[in-house]
Design an enzyme around this catalytic site. Structure first.
Site, PDB file in Angstrom:
ATOM      1  CG  ASP A  63      -2.363   0.613   1.156  1.00  0.00           C
ATOM      2  OD1 ASP A  63      -2.438   1.880   0.908  1.00  0.00           O
ATOM      3  OD2 ASP A  63      -3.105  -0.180   0.799  1.00  0.00           O
ATOM      4  CG  HIS A  74      -8.358   7.720  -9.249  1.00  0.00           C
ATOM      5  ND1 HIS A  74      -8.603   7.676 -10.520  1.00  0.00           N
ATOM      6  CD2 HIS A  74      -7.545   6.563  -8.922  1.00  0.00           C
ATOM      7  CE1 HIS A  74      -8.135   6.524 -10.981  1.00  0.00           C
ATOM      8  NE2 HIS A  74      -7.439   5.844 -10.126  1.00  0.00           N
ATOM      9  CB  SER A 129      -9.408   0.827  -0.217  1.00  0.00           C
ATOM     10  OG  SER A 129      -8.120   0.898  -1.386  1.00  0.00           O
TER      11      SER A 129
END
Length: 411
Positions: free
Chosen positions: A62, A128, A310
């Protein structure tokens, strides 16, 4: 190079993004904000005795994990093959002083979020919607807390499997929380080689990689369970475009969609009757984060709500780890099938995910895996078949024209 019969595939290094949009009565002060614990029957599951979970490692691939966070310290994997801070590669893996994991994004031994200041988005960044400079700081720590935040310590929250060890592996960063396929592959290989049986990947992109698929297949065959966010693009992962690595046709992948408090599919969540396996809560999930401290020029421990597949994926990773703690002999495929066979059936998910339902942790702990893997590998292209007759690959060679980077990943 692609015409060389000794070369399996030649392809770009695709960009990937983070996907966000008494033990049964813990004394953690924010436990009442974790609405999803009731939904998945976590309290009932925690009341069941289990063997020790100290040896179970969950890798979090991550944006980095703040492993000194008040609710995570003590639950972080430590590489006992390395002598801290001696600037020597004691275990001969090519990485110096990888004590708490590795930062593949920046190439150093600090797999945590950046300290200060948080990166800011420039006009050149293509991020995003909803991402900001602080986003890259909190994502990985939020994921880790959902899986393994310390319970009954009168602080913060309680993770789903609060005694497992988190292995922080940083592959995403910058202002947008993004990285590339090569770093992700290097991280999952590292995780396997250092004992992680469960790997959480709350990330993805629309780029299909033959090389990546081959590595996921290989590691899954060796016993790794990949728990992967289905993606937040509101698309059908059985169609095109679809999110990868969640949509690779590999039995060892458990792809996770996100649901709301009313058990509806979250408006942002991807779905797919074939390529998405299970749903889990993913809206307003309360967990550990870090925030820049302007005064001290550091990161402060904090907690907050976040939404996305997520956030759903680490709930399932925690469930898989807890199941393994109760039944240490389970294989990766048995863990997957047990979780899928024990869902709460939800009518709105019947044609959206392969299991037709949302995670129920209590039922999973009471159920043995009985059926065969549900996701059969699809035939590879004929051109790829011809190159893999010997079923042997020595490694990956990387050329980066932007940075003049050239290196190899052994495999």
């Amino acid at each position: 190079m692609s015409s060389d019969p000794d070369v399996y595939a030649v392809e770009p290094n695709y960009v990937v993004y983070a996907n966000t949009a008494n033990p049964a009565s813990p004394n953690d002060p924010h436990i009442n904000k974790m609405w999803f614990l009731d939904k998945i029957k976590a309290f009932e599951a925690w009341s069941q005795p289990s063997s020790t979970t100290e040896d179970i490692i969950v890798a979090v691939v991550d944006t980095g994990v703040k492993f000194t966070h008040e609710d995570l310290k003590g639950h972080i994997w430590i590489n006992k093959k390395e002598i801290p801070d001696n600037k020597i590669d004691d275990n001969n893996n090519g990485l110096v002083d990888d004590i708490f994991g590795w930062n593949f994004y920046e190439g150093n031994n600090w797999p945590g979020p950046i300290v200060y200041p948080a990166p800011t988005i420039t006009p050149d960044d293509q991020c995003h919607e909803g991402q900001s400079g602080v986003y890259t700081n909190l994502h990985g720590t939020h994921v880790a807390g959902t899986i393994a935040a310390m319970g009954n310590n009168a602080k913060g929250i309680k993770g789903i499997a609060d005694k497992v060890k988190i292995m922080p592996l940083k592959v995403l960063g910058g202002a947008c929380g993004r990285g590339d396929t090569i770093d992700v592959l290097a991280a999952i290989i590292y995780a396997y080689e250092n004992g992680a049986r469960i790997i959480n990947l709350s990330l993805g992109s629309f780029a299909h990689s033959f090389i990546a698929q081959r590595i996921y297949e290989d590691l899954a065959a060796k016993g790794v369970l990949f728990v992967i966010a289905a993606g937040n693009e509101t698309v059908d992962n059985d169609g095109e475009p679809r999110s990868y690595p969640a949509s690779y046709p590999i039995d060892g992948i458990l792809s996770v969609a996100a649901t709301t408090p009313t058990d509806d599919l979250a408006e942002f969540s991807n779905w797919g009757r074939k390529n998405v396996d299970i749903a889990a809560p993913g809206v307003d999930i309360f967990s550990t984060i870090v925030l820049p401290n302007e005064e001290k020029k550091t990161l402060s421990d904090s907690y907050n709500f976040e939404s996305g597949t997520s956030m759903a994926s680490p709930i399932v990773s925690g469930a898989a780890a807890l199941l393994l703690a109760h039944q240490p002999t389970l294989t990766n495929l048995q863990i997957k099938e047990t979780l899928m066979n024990s869902v709460d059936p939800i009518p709105g998910l019947a044609n959206k995910v392969a299991s037709g339902g949302r995670l129920n942790l209590q039922k999973a702990l009471m159920k043995q895996s009985t059926r065969q893997p549900s996701r059969a590998p699809k035939p590879a292209q004929e051109k790829q078949k011809a190159r893999s007759v010997e079923n042997h690959i020595d490694g990956i060679r990387i050329f980066d024209r932007r940075t003049q980077r050239e290196e190899r990943i052994k495999w």
